[in-house]
Design a protein around this motif. Sequence first.
Motif, PDB file in Angstrom:
ATOM      1  N   GLY A  62      -3.457  -3.563  -3.304  1.00 16.58           N
ATOM      2  CA  GLY A  62      -4.038  -4.010  -2.038  1.00 16.58           C
ATOM      3  C   GLY A  62      -3.234  -5.134  -1.416  1.00 16.58           C
ATOM      4  O   GLY A  62      -2.984  -5.138  -0.206  1.00 16.58           O
ATOM      5  N   ASP A  63      -2.822  -6.086  -2.238  1.00 14.60           N
ATOM      6  CA  ASP A  63      -2.046  -7.214  -1.741  1.00 14.60           C
ATOM      7  C   ASP A  63      -0.690  -6.768  -1.201  1.00 14.60           C
ATOM      8  O   ASP A  63      -0.254  -7.221  -0.147  1.00 14.60           O
ATOM      9  CB  ASP A  63      -1.868  -8.240  -2.858  1.00 14.60           C
ATOM     10  N   LEU A  64      -0.038  -5.865  -1.908  1.00 13.62           N
ATOM     11  CA  LEU A  64       1.265  -5.374  -1.436  1.00 13.62           C
ATOM     12  C   LEU A  64       1.124  -4.627  -0.109  1.00 13.62           C
ATOM     13  O   LEU A  64       1.934  -4.794   0.802  1.00 13.62           O
ATOM     14  CB  LEU A  64       1.912  -4.481  -2.486  1.00 13.62           C
ATOM     15  N   ALA A  65       0.101  -3.791   0.007  1.00 11.36           N
ATOM     16  CA  ALA A  65      -0.087  -3.021   1.250  1.00 11.36           C
ATOM     17  C   ALA A  65      -0.459  -3.931   2.415  1.00 11.36           C
ATOM     18  O   ALA A  65      -0.053  -3.676   3.558  1.00 11.36           O
ATOM     19  CB  ALA A  65      -1.164  -1.967   1.043  1.00 11.36           C
TER      20      ALA A  65
ATOM     21  N   ARG B 190       3.054  -4.180   8.333  1.00 10.83           N
ATOM     22  CA  ARG B 190       2.474  -3.665   9.575  1.00 10.83           C
ATOM     23  C   ARG B 190       2.321  -2.151   9.482  1.00 10.83           C
ATOM     24  O   ARG B 190       1.313  -1.598   9.863  1.00 10.83           O
ATOM     25  CB  ARG B 190       3.373  -3.980  10.773  1.00 10.83           C
ATOM     26  N   THR B 191       3.390  -1.519   8.987  1.00 13.81           N
ATOM     27  CA  THR B 191       3.445  -0.066   8.871  1.00 13.81           C
ATOM     28  C   THR B 191       3.998   0.287   7.503  1.00 13.81           C
ATOM     29  O   THR B 191       4.943  -0.336   7.033  1.00 13.81           O
ATOM     30  CB  THR B 191       4.375   0.526   9.959  1.00 13.81           C
ATOM     31  N   LEU B 192       3.408   1.307   6.889  1.00 17.20           N
ATOM     32  CA  LEU B 192       3.863   1.784   5.588  1.00 17.20           C
ATOM     33  C   LEU B 192       4.257   3.257   5.691  1.00 17.20           C
ATOM     34  O   LEU B 192       3.542   4.054   6.302  1.00 17.20           O
ATOM     35  CB  LEU B 192       2.753   1.652   4.543  1.00 17.20           C
ATOM     36  N   SER B 193       5.378   3.597   5.074  1.00 12.06           N
ATOM     37  CA  SER B 193       5.767   5.005   4.983  1.00 12.06           C
ATOM     38  C   SER B 193       5.169   5.585   3.711  1.00 12.06           C
ATOM     39  O   SER B 193       4.717   4.853   2.826  1.00 12.06           O
ATOM     40  CB  SER B 193       7.293   5.136   4.965  1.00 12.06           C
TER      41      SER B 193
ATOM     42  N   LEU C 267      -5.447   3.994  -2.201  1.00 15.66           N
ATOM     43  CA  LEU C 267      -5.161   2.976  -1.196  1.00 15.66           C
ATOM     44  C   LEU C 267      -5.596   3.530   0.156  1.00 15.66           C
ATOM     45  O   LEU C 267      -5.239   4.662   0.505  1.00 15.66           O
ATOM     46  CB  LEU C 267      -3.659   2.667  -1.205  1.00 15.66           C
ATOM     47  N   MET C 268      -6.376   2.761   0.907  1.00 20.66           N
ATOM     48  CA  MET C 268      -6.887   3.215   2.209  1.00 20.66           C
ATOM     49  C   MET C 268      -6.775   2.092   3.230  1.00 20.66           C
ATOM     50  O   MET C 268      -6.725   0.917   2.867  1.00 20.66           O
ATOM     51  CB  MET C 268      -8.362   3.628   2.093  1.00 20.66           C
TER      52      MET C 268
ATOM     53  N   LEU D 276     -10.966  -5.460  -1.189  1.00 18.99           N
ATOM     54  CA  LEU D 276     -10.881  -5.388   0.271  1.00 18.99           C
ATOM     55  C   LEU D 276     -10.017  -6.550   0.725  1.00 18.99           C
ATOM     56  O   LEU D 276     -10.343  -7.708   0.447  1.00 18.99           O
ATOM     57  CB  LEU D 276     -12.274  -5.497   0.900  1.00 18.99           C
ATOM     58  N   LEU D 277      -8.920  -6.236   1.429  1.00 21.33           N
ATOM     59  CA  LEU D 277      -7.988  -7.282   1.850  1.00 21.33           C
ATOM     60  C   LEU D 277      -7.668  -7.144   3.336  1.00 21.33           C
ATOM     61  O   LEU D 277      -7.442  -6.030   3.830  1.00 21.33           O
ATOM     62  CB  LEU D 277      -6.684  -7.194   1.039  1.00 21.33           C
ATOM     63  N   ARG D 278      -7.622  -8.251   4.012  1.00 25.22           N
ATOM     64  CA  ARG D 278      -7.245  -8.257   5.430  1.00 25.22           C
ATOM     65  C   ARG D 278      -5.727  -8.167   5.533  1.00 25.22           C
ATOM     66  O   ARG D 278      -5.000  -8.818   4.772  1.00 25.22           O
ATOM     67  CB  ARG D 278      -7.686  -9.557   6.089  1.00 25.22           C
ATOM     68  N   PRO D 279      -5.231  -7.376   6.480  1.00 28.14           N
ATOM     69  CA  PRO D 279      -3.776  -7.339   6.699  1.00 28.14           C
ATOM     70  C   PRO D 279      -3.274  -8.725   7.103  1.00 28.14           C
ATOM     71  O   PRO D 279      -3.935  -9.440   7.845  1.00 28.14           O
ATOM     72  CB  PRO D 279      -3.619  -6.336   7.845  1.00 28.14           C
TER      73      PRO D 279
END
Length: 175
Positions: free
Chosen positions: A55-58, A62-65, A92-93, A162-165
């Motif tokens: 979660g922390d890495l995601a 901004r954008t993930l492939s 991961l969602m 649950l993590l905020r971007p």
Amino acid sequence: MTRRGRSLWRDRRGGAMVEFAIVLPFMLLLLIGFAEGIQMLEAHRRVSRAASTIGDLAAQYRTLSDSQIADILVAGQLVVEPMPTSTLGLRLMSFSADANGTVRKDWAKDGTTPYAGTAPDSVPSGTLKANQGIVVADASYVYVPMARWIVPSNINLQKRMLLRPRIADAVTRTP
């Protein structure tokens, strides 16, 4: 009682050995039970750490492939090692709320072993305000006890983060 019988009755030699023989099985059961409990707590800690890590890495993007998401899920597996990872499920969602506050799932991706937990495919109501996003990381793990005669069945461990971007309002996904 004969003289020989009375002398055996008064003889106290070997009493400690008999007491030890009576107490030893309970001590071993207690020792193995503690070891099993500590191993299970370690598994739960690693599952929590795996969910937190992915979660922390995601949340740092901004954008993930798809390949970046796959790498993040592999990192989650590495956190659990050296424990067996064959029963580790990672998911991961990303969710976001529009200007009206309506929440929608933007994307979801499972690890190599699908997530087998019971956490819903949604976020709790009231978690997101209008124009906000959130990254949800789920981890499930089936702990298989070493001493089946103490803990007879597998134990399902789960953790949700649950993590905020951090950089953008929501984390988007590109194929």
